[in-house]
Design a protein around this motif. Structure first.
Motif, PDB file in Angstrom:
ATOM      1  N   GLN A 155       6.996  -1.244  -3.753  1.00  0.00           N
ATOM      2  CA  GLN A 155       6.587  -1.511  -2.383  1.00  0.00           C
ATOM      3  C   GLN A 155       5.989  -0.283  -1.721  1.00  0.00           C
ATOM      4  OE1 GLN A 155       6.612  -4.588  -0.848  1.00  0.00           O
ATOM      5  NE2 GLN A 155       5.380  -3.502   0.671  1.00  0.00           N
ATOM      6  N   GLU A 156       6.521   0.895  -2.024  1.00  0.00           N
ATOM      7  CA  GLU A 156       5.986   2.118  -1.435  1.00  0.00           C
ATOM      8  C   GLU A 156       4.527   2.333  -1.834  1.00  0.00           C
ATOM      9  OE1 GLU A 156      10.239   2.020  -1.515  1.00  0.00           O
ATOM     10  OE2 GLU A 156       8.767   1.825  -3.143  1.00  0.00           O
ATOM     11  N   GLN A 157       4.186   1.951  -3.063  1.00  0.00           N
ATOM     12  CA  GLN A 157       2.802   2.080  -3.514  1.00  0.00           C
ATOM     13  C   GLN A 157       1.903   1.078  -2.795  1.00  0.00           C
ATOM     14  OE1 GLN A 157       2.311   2.020  -7.783  1.00  0.00           O
ATOM     15  NE2 GLN A 157       0.113   1.646  -7.642  1.00  0.00           N
ATOM     16  N   ASN A 159       2.417  -0.126   0.226  1.00  0.00           N
ATOM     17  CA  ASN A 159       2.238   0.409   1.578  1.00  0.00           C
ATOM     18  C   ASN A 159       1.156   1.490   1.590  1.00  0.00           C
ATOM     19  OD1 ASN A 159       4.388  -1.244   2.232  1.00  0.00           O
ATOM     20  ND2 ASN A 159       5.867   0.420   2.464  1.00  0.00           N
ATOM     21  N   ALA A 160       1.188   2.364   0.582  1.00  0.00           N
ATOM     22  CA  ALA A 160       0.221   3.457   0.517  1.00  0.00           C
ATOM     23  C   ALA A 160      -1.202   2.933   0.340  1.00  0.00           C
ATOM     24  CB  ALA A 160       0.589   4.410  -0.620  1.00  0.00           C
ATOM     25  N   GLU A 188       8.068  -4.335   6.374  1.00  0.00           N
ATOM     26  CA  GLU A 188       7.929  -2.974   5.857  1.00  0.00           C
ATOM     27  C   GLU A 188       6.470  -2.542   5.873  1.00  0.00           C
ATOM     28  OE1 GLU A 188      10.174  -2.342   2.153  1.00  0.00           O
ATOM     29  OE2 GLU A 188      11.192  -4.230   2.600  1.00  0.00           O
ATOM     30  N   GLU A 189       5.571  -3.480   5.545  1.00  0.00           N
ATOM     31  CA  GLU A 189       4.149  -3.161   5.533  1.00  0.00           C
ATOM     32  C   GLU A 189       3.635  -2.949   6.959  1.00  0.00           C
ATOM     33  OE1 GLU A 189       3.503  -5.648   1.389  1.00  0.00           O
ATOM     34  OE2 GLU A 189       2.773  -6.499   3.268  1.00  0.00           O
ATOM     35  N   ALA A 192       4.821   0.561   8.042  1.00  0.00           N
ATOM     36  CA  ALA A 192       4.090   1.629   7.379  1.00  0.00           C
ATOM     37  C   ALA A 192       2.722   1.833   8.027  1.00  0.00           C
ATOM     38  CB  ALA A 192       3.938   1.325   5.893  1.00  0.00           C
TER      39      ALA A 192
END
Length: 333
Positions: A155-157, A159-160, A188-189, A192
């Motif tokens: 998920q962090e990727q 978002n990035a 979360e998105e 971010a």
């Protein structure tokens, strides 16, 4: 990519897709939405094609000498060399689009318009990929699917990616299956993007928790049977420390229980509900691939559903429904 369907005799064409590119899953879903039976020839299929074959949406062939004469149409993947978009805008934005349960017809008009105007489309495996056929020329498509026990984009990727493309001045559409805010990690998105100073819009989607049971002929509420429903995640078992659901309370509510992401944990979930006092004869059903050509429905009761689902090879994505409303509708002739 539109075919003239059906064939003159009224049957669905049998299509072979050859030379699949990195966006072949979009080609496949467009063909499926038009009623075709689809085979794909690929000596080295990627994870998305393997996933589609595992869900029985396509037949996958890895041999080089496949007999193509038995197909109505042999199609070279038209998306094998898609271009990447460029833009001169200095301020981008992100649009979170809920795509519904999968078929293109269940994507909202607003969602389709967002796809048509996007510079970048960031897509999940369960999104209505046939909609990407209507993306503008040169739009960049980024697949970030999370295949169960397979290819996985953190998920962090994701978002990035959203932040990076939007900061470059692009209009970014995050296209997901169902609704972004129903177990879609859309929150979360959103956060971010806002933290990066990027404007965010939301286009709600038809949640699979409601749509998939309806497509299988199962209402979630029915007068005199139940006055409500509850939607929970079953991605971990009730005994797992990560579970914060009060399963005992659910068993006492008298509401229809809808479980998403609960295929692997279904035996443990039903066992917990039984221990909490829910009647073993409570009607229950599991629906896999709702709305797709490979949709499968298994009916039973709380006590027998896990074995029945396993016998019919019910796999993710699937929705499980438990409660008297499961058997409320009369069968059609």
């Amino acid at each position: 990519m539109t075919l003239r369907l059906p064939l003159p005799d009224g049957s669905a064409p049998h299509v072979l897709v050859v030379e699949p590119g990195p966006r072949a899953s979009e080609t496949v879903q467009s063909l499926l939405d038009q009623g075709a039976r689809v085979d794909v020839q690929s000596p080295a299929p990627d994870a998305r094609l393997v996933d589609l074959a595992g869900r029985r949406l396509i037949t996958l062939h890895t041999e080089d000498d496949l007999d193509t004469g038995r197909y109505d149409i042999v199609l070279r993947d038209p998306l094998r060399a898609a271009a990447t978009a460029t833009t001169d805008r200095t301020t981008g934005r992100v649009v979170l689009v809920g795509g519904g349960p999968g078929p293109l017809g269940l994507l909202t008009i607003a969602g389709l318009e967002a796809v048509r105007t996007a510079d970048v489309l960031v897509c999940d495996r369960l999104a209505p990929l046939a909609a990407l056929e209507q993306a503008k020329p040169g739009a960049e498509v980024v697949h970030v699917g999370k295949i169960p026990r397979g290819e996985f984009t953190p998920q962090e990727q994701i978002n990035a990616i959203l932040v990076d493309r939007a900061l470059a001045g692009r209009r970014v559409v995050r296209l997901k299956g169902g609704d972004n805010f129903v177990f879609g990690r859309g929150g979360e998105e959103w956060n971010a993007c806002v933290e990066a100073g990027i404007p965010v819009e939301v286009v709600p989607g038809v949640s699979s928790s409601i749509a998939v049971p309806a497509l299988a002929g199962i209402p979630l509420t029915h007068r005199s049977l139940t006055q409500g429903f509850v939607v929970v995640s079953g991605h971990v078992t009730p005994e797992d420390p990560r579970s914060d659901i009060d399963w005992d309370a659910l068993a006492r509510l008298g509401l229809t229980i809808v479980i998403l992401m609960g295929v692997a944990a279904l035996p443990e979930i039903t066992a917990r509900l039984l221990r909490a006092g829910l009647d073993p004869a409570t009607p229950a059903a599991s629906i896999a691939d709702g709305g797709m050509p490979s949709q499968r429905l298994v009916r039973g009761d709380l006590a027998t559903l896990p074995a029945a689902a396993a016998a019919e090879d019910i796999g993710a994505p699937a929705v499980t429904v438990i409660g008297p409303a499961v058997s409320a509708l009369l069968p059609q002739a």
